[in-house]
Design an enzyme around this catalytic site. Sequence first.
Site, PDB file in Angstrom:
ATOM      1  N   LYS A 113       0.848  -1.207   0.000  1.00  0.00           N
ATOM      2  CA  LYS A 113       0.000   0.000   0.000  1.00  0.00           C
ATOM      3  C   LYS A 113       0.879   1.251   0.000  1.00  0.00           C
ATOM      4  O   LYS A 113       1.802   1.354   0.818  1.00  0.00           O
ATOM      5  CB  LYS A 113      -0.884  -0.029   1.248  1.00  0.00           C
ATOM      6  CG  LYS A 113      -2.031   0.956   1.233  1.00  0.00           C
ATOM      7  CD  LYS A 113      -3.050   0.559   2.301  1.00  0.00           C
ATOM      8  CE  LYS A 113      -4.140   1.587   2.483  1.00  0.00           C
ATOM      9  NZ  LYS A 113      -5.118   1.166   3.497  1.00  0.00           N
ATOM     10  N   ASP A 125      -2.701  10.585  -5.454  1.00  0.00           N
ATOM     11  CA  ASP A 125      -1.300  10.536  -5.887  1.00  0.00           C
ATOM     12  C   ASP A 125      -0.688   9.145  -5.783  1.00  0.00           C
ATOM     13  O   ASP A 125       0.500   8.955  -6.039  1.00  0.00           O
ATOM     14  CB  ASP A 125      -0.469  11.530  -5.047  1.00  0.00           C
ATOM     15  CG  ASP A 125      -0.569  11.248  -3.552  1.00  0.00           C
ATOM     16  OD1 ASP A 125      -1.196  10.225  -3.166  1.00  0.00           O
ATOM     17  OD2 ASP A 125      -0.023  12.033  -2.760  1.00  0.00           O
ATOM     18  N   GLY A 126      -1.497   8.182  -5.347  1.00  0.00           N
ATOM     19  CA  GLY A 126      -0.994   6.810  -5.263  1.00  0.00           C
ATOM     20  C   GLY A 126      -0.131   6.543  -4.037  1.00  0.00           C
ATOM     21  O   GLY A 126       0.410   5.459  -3.877  1.00  0.00           O
ATOM     22  N   ASP A 252     -16.596  -1.339  -0.229  1.00  0.00           N
ATOM     23  CA  ASP A 252     -15.272  -1.610  -0.820  1.00  0.00           C
ATOM     24  C   ASP A 252     -14.219  -1.854   0.259  1.00  0.00           C
ATOM     25  O   ASP A 252     -13.100  -2.241  -0.056  1.00  0.00           O
ATOM     26  CB  ASP A 252     -14.834  -0.460  -1.738  1.00  0.00           C
ATOM     27  CG  ASP A 252     -14.925   0.894  -1.063  1.00  0.00           C
ATOM     28  OD1 ASP A 252     -16.042   1.277  -0.681  1.00  0.00           O
ATOM     29  OD2 ASP A 252     -13.888   1.551  -0.894  1.00  0.00           O
TER      30      ASP A 252
END
Length: 487
Positions: A113, A125-126, A252
């Site tokens: 992660k 931004d990941g 989710d």
Amino acid sequence: MKALDELTFDNRFARLGDAFSTHVLPEPLDEPRLVVASKAAMALLDLDPVVAETPVFAELFGGHKLWAEAEPRAMVYSGHQFGGYTPQLGDGRGLLLGEVYNQAGEHWDLHLKGAGMTPYSRMGDGRAVLRSSIREFLASEALHALGIPSSRALCVIGSSTPVWREKQERGAMVLRLAQSHIRFGHFEYFYYTKKPEQQAELAEHVLNLHYPECREQPEPYLAMFREIVERNAEMIAKWQAYGFCHGVMNTDNMSILGITFDFGPFAFLDDFDAHFICNHSDHEGRYSFSNQVPIGQWNLSALAQALTPFISVDALKEALGLYLPLYQAHYLDLMRRRLGLTTAEDDDQKLVEGLLKLMQNSGVDYTLFFRRLGDEPAALAVARLRDDFVDLAGFDAWAERYKARVARDGDDSQEQRRERMHAVNPLYILRNYLAQNAIAAAEAGDYSEVRRLHEVLSKPFEEQAGMEQYAQRPPDWGKHLEISCSS
Ligand code: AMP
Ligand code: MG
């Protein structure tokens, strides 16, 4: 014991192909360094704990190196967020690096992660910051140690990479382990995009790999759904019994395995407060502490809807009907044990409710109350705990009922009572302020506090010498900390 290059991969989810996930390489962090590693989680991969300290460990889990057999993939899913359907979500900042199987024959997903942008990053931004990575690490391992089903965490890798949130922070990665990263939202994605073939493939995959015993049942998919209902009822009962507030129970973030998953602005209760909202963007309190119980059912209904191609609506409804009674049975069973009771009586539910109401009104520390209740014989313990309550007459009345109930329960020795109660009543829990102290030190480059806190929380039921400071009520600054949701 294995070295890092001896892991054996079997990437079953990646083999489902491009309809389910996309190949993406991790984007490395600058100057990766080990913040903390969990020896217990390393053991799940048969990894020798000494490898955590080697430079290659930080390189692998900081996105610089990859095993030849790994197949990093970003998974696609969707989900109901705060009650509304979002048609496309996915791993926006996490990658499934691959599936490793251990000597016991178990498969573990390696999920990194904070690994950079993917096709599902949307406006993000990941990245993940050090603060949130430490929180996820500590929570995963602490919940597991309490006996609450959870994803696990192998390590946190810190870096010098700047990441912007409300202010500039540093990027980090957390390596998460779970036997599957499939969420309710995976089923919803293929249902709402009307892809029945892929949805059937997904259902077969989950049934074969994670619920193989359901294959023997006359209706395997129904048996699987029932099992998912049961596991959720049990998991949420444990959250409620131990005062864990997840904070973002979107579909989710719900695991198909019934484990606690995707840690964000979670909190353990300090003072008991049924209405506590740990997520400051949750203005309506949809995910407040007490709402977790009905939301668990709401989420299962959302999953049930996505399973209507495989299971009749009547059968789904019947299975959903199991949730509340199962939840109540698990919850009451645990609360009885927390009170030191070994038998069941009809009025026990009322005894628990009466206590919680008194605790709520007086702001009593939820964890320490139960721990202290077991320290001494019932009469002595309630006499000492009395001072924590504002409504003394109310507490006295409850205490009389409790003492009478304990007397009817049986007459074991105080030693037995203490041992039995301390085995279910933790002394140490992950209080927000403890996490905050460890994060502040880590942000200043000192990882010793994160490591110590992790150690203490790995044995929450065992009194540890010299660790009294971890078993206290929060200081004034540490009460009701606002935990940033941007992670
Ligand atoms: P969460 O609230 O963390 O469960 O995330 C909800 C969705 O937003 C998921 O699809 C995440 O992958 C995505 N997401 C969260 N933070 C970021 C980020 N910094 N960059 C890209 N995607 C993100
Ligand atoms: Mg999530």
